[in-house]
Every structure is written in C-alpha cells, then in structure tokens.
Design an enzyme around this catalytic site. Structure first.
Site, short mmCIF file in Angstrom:
data_model
loop_
_atom_site.label_atom_id
_atom_site.label_comp_id
_atom_site.label_asym_id
_atom_site.label_seq_id
_atom_site.Cartn_x
_atom_site.Cartn_y
_atom_site.Cartn_z
N ASP A 33 4.81 -40.88 -20.36
CA ASP A 33 4.45 -39.97 -19.27
C ASP A 33 3.07 -39.40 -19.62
O ASP A 33 2.40 -39.86 -20.56
CB ASP A 33 5.53 -38.91 -19.05
CG ASP A 33 5.62 -37.86 -20.16
OD1 ASP A 33 4.87 -37.98 -21.16
OD2 ASP A 33 6.42 -36.92 -20.03
N THR A 65 7.53 -34.61 -26.42
CA THR A 65 8.30 -34.46 -27.66
C THR A 65 9.01 -35.74 -28.07
O THR A 65 9.44 -35.86 -29.22
CB THR A 65 9.40 -33.40 -27.48
OG1 THR A 65 10.24 -33.82 -26.39
CG2 THR A 65 8.81 -32.02 -27.19
N HIS A 93 26.39 -52.33 -40.89
CA HIS A 93 25.62 -51.69 -39.82
C HIS A 93 25.88 -52.38 -38.48
O HIS A 93 25.89 -51.72 -37.44
CB HIS A 93 24.13 -51.69 -40.16
CG HIS A 93 23.84 -51.00 -41.46
ND1 HIS A 93 24.10 -49.67 -41.66
CD2 HIS A 93 23.39 -51.49 -42.64
CE1 HIS A 93 23.80 -49.35 -42.90
NE2 HIS A 93 23.36 -50.43 -43.52
N HIS A 97 19.03 -49.93 -40.22
CA HIS A 97 20.43 -49.54 -40.01
C HIS A 97 20.83 -49.55 -38.53
O HIS A 97 21.98 -49.86 -38.22
CB HIS A 97 20.68 -48.13 -40.57
CG HIS A 97 20.72 -48.12 -42.08
ND1 HIS A 97 21.17 -47.04 -42.81
CD2 HIS A 97 20.36 -49.06 -43.00
CE1 HIS A 97 21.10 -47.31 -44.11
NE2 HIS A 97 20.59 -48.53 -44.24
N CYS A 117 6.76 -39.45 -24.81
CA CYS A 117 6.57 -38.30 -23.92
C CYS A 117 6.07 -37.17 -24.81
O CYS A 117 5.65 -37.41 -25.94
CB CYS A 117 7.83 -37.96 -23.12
SG CYS A 117 9.26 -37.46 -24.09
C1 RB5 Z 1 6.49 -33.02 -19.83
O1 RB5 Z 1 5.85 -31.80 -19.71
C2 RB5 Z 1 7.48 -32.98 -20.99
O2 RB5 Z 1 8.61 -32.29 -20.63
C3 RB5 Z 1 7.82 -34.39 -21.42
O3 RB5 Z 1 6.65 -35.04 -21.81
C4 RB5 Z 1 8.78 -34.54 -22.59
O4 RB5 Z 1 8.36 -33.81 -23.67
C5 RB5 Z 1 10.20 -34.34 -22.28
O5 RB5 Z 1 11.09 -34.46 -23.13
#
Ligand code: RB5
Length: 148
Positions: free
Chosen positions: A7, A66, A132, A97, A64
């Site tokens: 994203d 996080t 595994h 694994h 994304c």
């Molecule tokens: C977008 O702002 C953010 O929520 C997305 O990139 C991600 O971190 C979601 O888990």
C-alpha cells in the site's frame, strides 16, 4: 518469479526491494500500488496472494506500514503462509520451519538495508520438512475445517 505488492505505507520500500531482487537476478512482478495515494492494503494482499496461489509466482512479498494488516489479509487466502518478520532469524525461520510463501514487511518499521537483509535471509533459506511438514499439514486441516 516473485510478486511484490504494497500500500502507500510500503511504496518506497517496495521500490528498493524491486531493485534488490532484480540485482539478485530474479524476475519480479510488481502488483502495485504505484502512487502515493492512500489505498486499502487488503486489495494488494489479495492480489499478491492470489498470484502465488495461481502459480503465476513462486513467492510473494507484501509491505504496508507495519506489515500487520497485510499479514492478516494474506493469511485469509487458503494456501498462503504469510510471515511478518522484523529480524534475520525470523526471516530464516519463516522458510526453514514455516515454509512461508509470502514474506511481509513493515515499510514504516524497517530501513532499506534491513529489509534487503530480511528478504535475502528468507530467499537463501530452505524448508526443512519432516516434523515441520506435519505442522503445516495441521494448518491445512484448519483451513479445510473453516473454509467449507
Ligand atoms: C495505512 O495507514 C496503514 O494502516 C497500513 O499501511 C498498515 O500499517 C496496516 O496494517
């Protein structure tokens, strides 16, 4: 072939990883996003996951902000084992694994060098099979139980 998607929160790390993968001699399919506009990470999680499941790519990478949302979304697709990793040990274990067929990274968590190190560790590792594989078979059973 490796398919990679992000994203807006993972866009710049995606570009860096495409360069890294290309330098490693791998073929890369860019599933987007391609601009700074805010987009919904499940759309790209779905695209990359379905490309892997269809056999159009051997492995996938998702980014994304996080990595959390992408890993939740990708793991809804039967047959996808998406692993969110933050260090080299986790990246290696994700293959050895868990035989993760999708690696998930946080674009707002990692710098470019660290992200390349994680991708490299995952690519260079090999699934160990044996006990595994039995555990992965149990995950497949879970998918069958809840995907009727
Ligand atoms: C977008 O702002 C953010 O929520 C997305 O990139 C991600 O971190 C979601 O888990």
């Amino acid at each position: 072939m490796i398919v990679i998607g992000s994203d807006h929160g993972g866009l710049s790390l995606k570009s860096a990883l495409i360069s890294y993968l290309t330098r490693r001699g791998l073929q890369v399919l860019d599933a987007g996003t391609s601009g700074d506009a805010s987009v919904d990470y499940p759309d790209y999680g779905q695209k990359v996951s379905e490309t892997v499941i269809a056999g159009q790519a051997d492995l996938g990478i998702l980014i994304c902000g996080t990595g959390i949302g992408m890993s939740i979304a990708a793991n809804k697709v039967p047959g996808i084992r998406a692993a969110l990793v933050t260090d080299v040990f986790m990246a290696r274990m994700a293959k050895e694994h868990n035989n993760a067929n999708v690696l998930v990274l946080g674009g707002r968590v990692l710098d470019e060098q660290k992200a390349c190190d994680l991708v490299g560790a995952w690519l260079d590792a090999a699934f160990e099979g044996g006990r595994h594989q039995n555990r992965l078979d149990k995950i497949t059973e879970l998918e069958h139980k809840y995907n009727k």
